[in-house]
Design a protein around this motif. Structure first.
Motif, PDB file in Angstrom:
ATOM      1  N   ILE A  23       2.215   1.791  -3.424  1.00  0.00           N
ATOM      2  CA  ILE A  23       1.193   2.284  -4.347  1.00  0.00           C
ATOM      3  C   ILE A  23       1.075   3.802  -4.203  1.00  0.00           C
ATOM      4  CG2 ILE A  23      -1.303   2.374  -4.785  1.00  0.00           C
ATOM      5  CD1 ILE A  23      -1.313  -0.682  -4.118  1.00  0.00           C
ATOM      6  N   ILE A  24       1.016   4.277  -2.974  1.00  0.00           N
ATOM      7  CA  ILE A  24       0.927   5.720  -2.722  1.00  0.00           C
ATOM      8  C   ILE A  24       2.158   6.416  -3.287  1.00  0.00           C
ATOM      9  CG2 ILE A  24       0.834   7.510  -0.946  1.00  0.00           C
ATOM     10  CD1 ILE A  24      -0.651   5.351   0.815  1.00  0.00           C
ATOM     11  N   ARG A  25       3.316   5.869  -3.010  1.00  0.00           N
ATOM     12  CA  ARG A  25       4.575   6.452  -3.488  1.00  0.00           C
ATOM     13  C   ARG A  25       4.626   6.489  -5.020  1.00  0.00           C
ATOM     14  NH1 ARG A  25      10.185   4.327  -3.761  1.00  0.00           N
ATOM     15  NH2 ARG A  25      11.538   6.089  -3.306  1.00  0.00           N
ATOM     16  N   SER A  26       4.127   5.453  -5.662  1.00  0.00           N
ATOM     17  CA  SER A  26       4.143   5.432  -7.127  1.00  0.00           C
ATOM     18  C   SER A  26       3.247   6.520  -7.708  1.00  0.00           C
ATOM     19  CB  SER A  26       3.722   4.055  -7.654  1.00  0.00           C
ATOM     20  OG  SER A  26       2.335   3.848  -7.514  1.00  0.00           O
ATOM     21  N   LYS A  27       2.143   6.834  -7.026  1.00  0.00           N
ATOM     22  CA  LYS A  27       1.264   7.907  -7.497  1.00  0.00           C
ATOM     23  C   LYS A  27       1.949   9.264  -7.364  1.00  0.00           C
ATOM     24  CE  LYS A  27      -1.616   4.760  -8.350  1.00  0.00           C
ATOM     25  NZ  LYS A  27      -1.354   4.043  -9.567  1.00  0.00           N
TER      26      LYS A  27
ATOM     27  N   VAL B 254       0.834  -1.202   0.000  1.00  0.00           N
ATOM     28  CA  VAL B 254       0.000   0.000   0.000  1.00  0.00           C
ATOM     29  C   VAL B 254       0.868   1.251   0.000  1.00  0.00           C
ATOM     30  CG1 VAL B 254      -1.620   1.343   1.405  1.00  0.00           C
ATOM     31  CG2 VAL B 254      -2.048  -1.080   0.977  1.00  0.00           C
ATOM     32  N   SER B 255       1.919   1.269   0.818  1.00  0.00           N
ATOM     33  CA  SER B 255       2.797   2.447   0.848  1.00  0.00           C
ATOM     34  C   SER B 255       3.485   2.647  -0.499  1.00  0.00           C
ATOM     35  CB  SER B 255       3.826   2.355   1.982  1.00  0.00           C
ATOM     36  OG  SER B 255       4.757   1.340   1.747  1.00  0.00           O
TER      37      SER B 255
ATOM     38  N   ALA C 131      -4.450   6.499  -5.652  1.00  0.00           N
ATOM     39  CA  ALA C 131      -3.952   5.426  -4.784  1.00  0.00           C
ATOM     40  C   ALA C 131      -5.113   4.640  -4.185  1.00  0.00           C
ATOM     41  CB  ALA C 131      -3.073   6.007  -3.681  1.00  0.00           C
ATOM     42  N   ARG C 132      -6.134   5.335  -3.726  1.00  0.00           N
ATOM     43  CA  ARG C 132      -7.288   4.678  -3.098  1.00  0.00           C
ATOM     44  C   ARG C 132      -7.959   3.710  -4.072  1.00  0.00           C
ATOM     45  NH1 ARG C 132     -12.204   5.629  -3.785  1.00  0.00           N
ATOM     46  NH2 ARG C 132     -11.925   7.745  -4.550  1.00  0.00           N
TER      47      ARG C 132
ATOM     48  N   ILE D 256      -3.380  12.444  -5.724  1.00  0.00           N
ATOM     49  CA  ILE D 256      -2.550  11.305  -5.311  1.00  0.00           C
ATOM     50  C   ILE D 256      -3.398  10.321  -4.513  1.00  0.00           C
ATOM     51  CG2 ILE D 256      -0.653  10.598  -3.773  1.00  0.00           C
ATOM     52  CD1 ILE D 256       0.694  13.333  -4.596  1.00  0.00           C
TER      53      ILE D 256
ATOM     54  N   GLU E 205      -6.648   2.070  -6.580  1.00  0.00           N
ATOM     55  CA  GLU E 205      -5.810   0.877  -6.760  1.00  0.00           C
ATOM     56  C   GLU E 205      -5.796   0.012  -5.503  1.00  0.00           C
ATOM     57  OE1 GLU E 205      -1.242  -0.278  -8.053  1.00  0.00           O
ATOM     58  OE2 GLU E 205      -2.059   1.669  -8.671  1.00  0.00           O
ATOM     59  N   ILE E 206      -5.749   0.641  -4.341  1.00  0.00           N
ATOM     60  CA  ILE E 206      -5.751  -0.102  -3.075  1.00  0.00           C
ATOM     61  C   ILE E 206      -7.073  -0.856  -2.911  1.00  0.00           C
ATOM     62  CG2 ILE E 206      -5.703   0.125  -0.556  1.00  0.00           C
ATOM     63  CD1 ILE E 206      -3.825   2.617  -1.067  1.00  0.00           C
TER      64      ILE E 206
END
Length: 125
Positions: free
Chosen positions: A24-28, A21-22, A89-90, A85, A92-93
C-alpha cells in the motif's frame, strides 16, 4: 469449471498483513511520483506495535531507493511529498485494519539494491 472453494469466502488474499501494508505504501509512492521513481523503491516494515493504551497500531517503515536524487523526490520540498504518501497510505491501512494507525516513514538510499539477492531477502523476511 466450478470447483470447491480453496479459501474461506472472507479471505481476500494469502499474503501476510505486513506485505499488504508495505505494498500500500509503495503504491502511494508510484501514484504520487508518477514516472520520476519507476521501480527503484522498496518498502520494509521495520516495526509493528499494537498499542492498546492509545488504541492504535504504530507502524515504522523504511522506503529504500537506489539514488540520492530519488530520495529527494520521495521526500519532496520540506518533506511534503513523504507526508502526502504517509497520509494516503495511513487512510487505506486504517480502512483495512479497522484501527487508527500511526505511520512513521523513513527514506534510505541503498545503491543497486535490486541486484543484491541478500538485500532482497532481507526486505521480504
Amino acid at each position: 469449471p466450478e470447483a470447491p472453494a480453496y479459501y474461506p469466502p472472507d479471505m481476500v488474499t494469502d499474503q501476510p498483513l505486513e506485505t499488504r501494508v508495505s505494498e500500500i505504501i509503495r503504491s502511494k509512492v508510484f501514484h504520487l511520483t508518477k514516472k520520476e521513481v519507476p521501480y527503484s523503491v522498496a518498502v520494509r516494515i521495520e516495526d509493528w506495535i499494537e498499542n492498546q493504551k492509545k488504541g492504535l497500531i504504530e507502524i515504522k517503515a523504511t522506503l529504500y531507493v537506489e539514488r540520492d536524487s530519488q530520495k529527494g523526490i520521495i521526500i519532496g520540498q520540506g518533506g511534503r511529498k513523504l507526508k502526502e504518501i504517509g497520509t494516503l497510505a495511513r487512510k487505506e491501512i486504517e480502512a483495512i485494519l479497522g484501527h487508527k494507525v500511526y505511520l512513521d516513514l523513513r527514506v534510505r538510499v541503498r545503491k543497486k539494491w535490486r541486484k543484491d539477492e541478500r538485500f532482497i531477502q532481507f526486505l521480504y523476511q
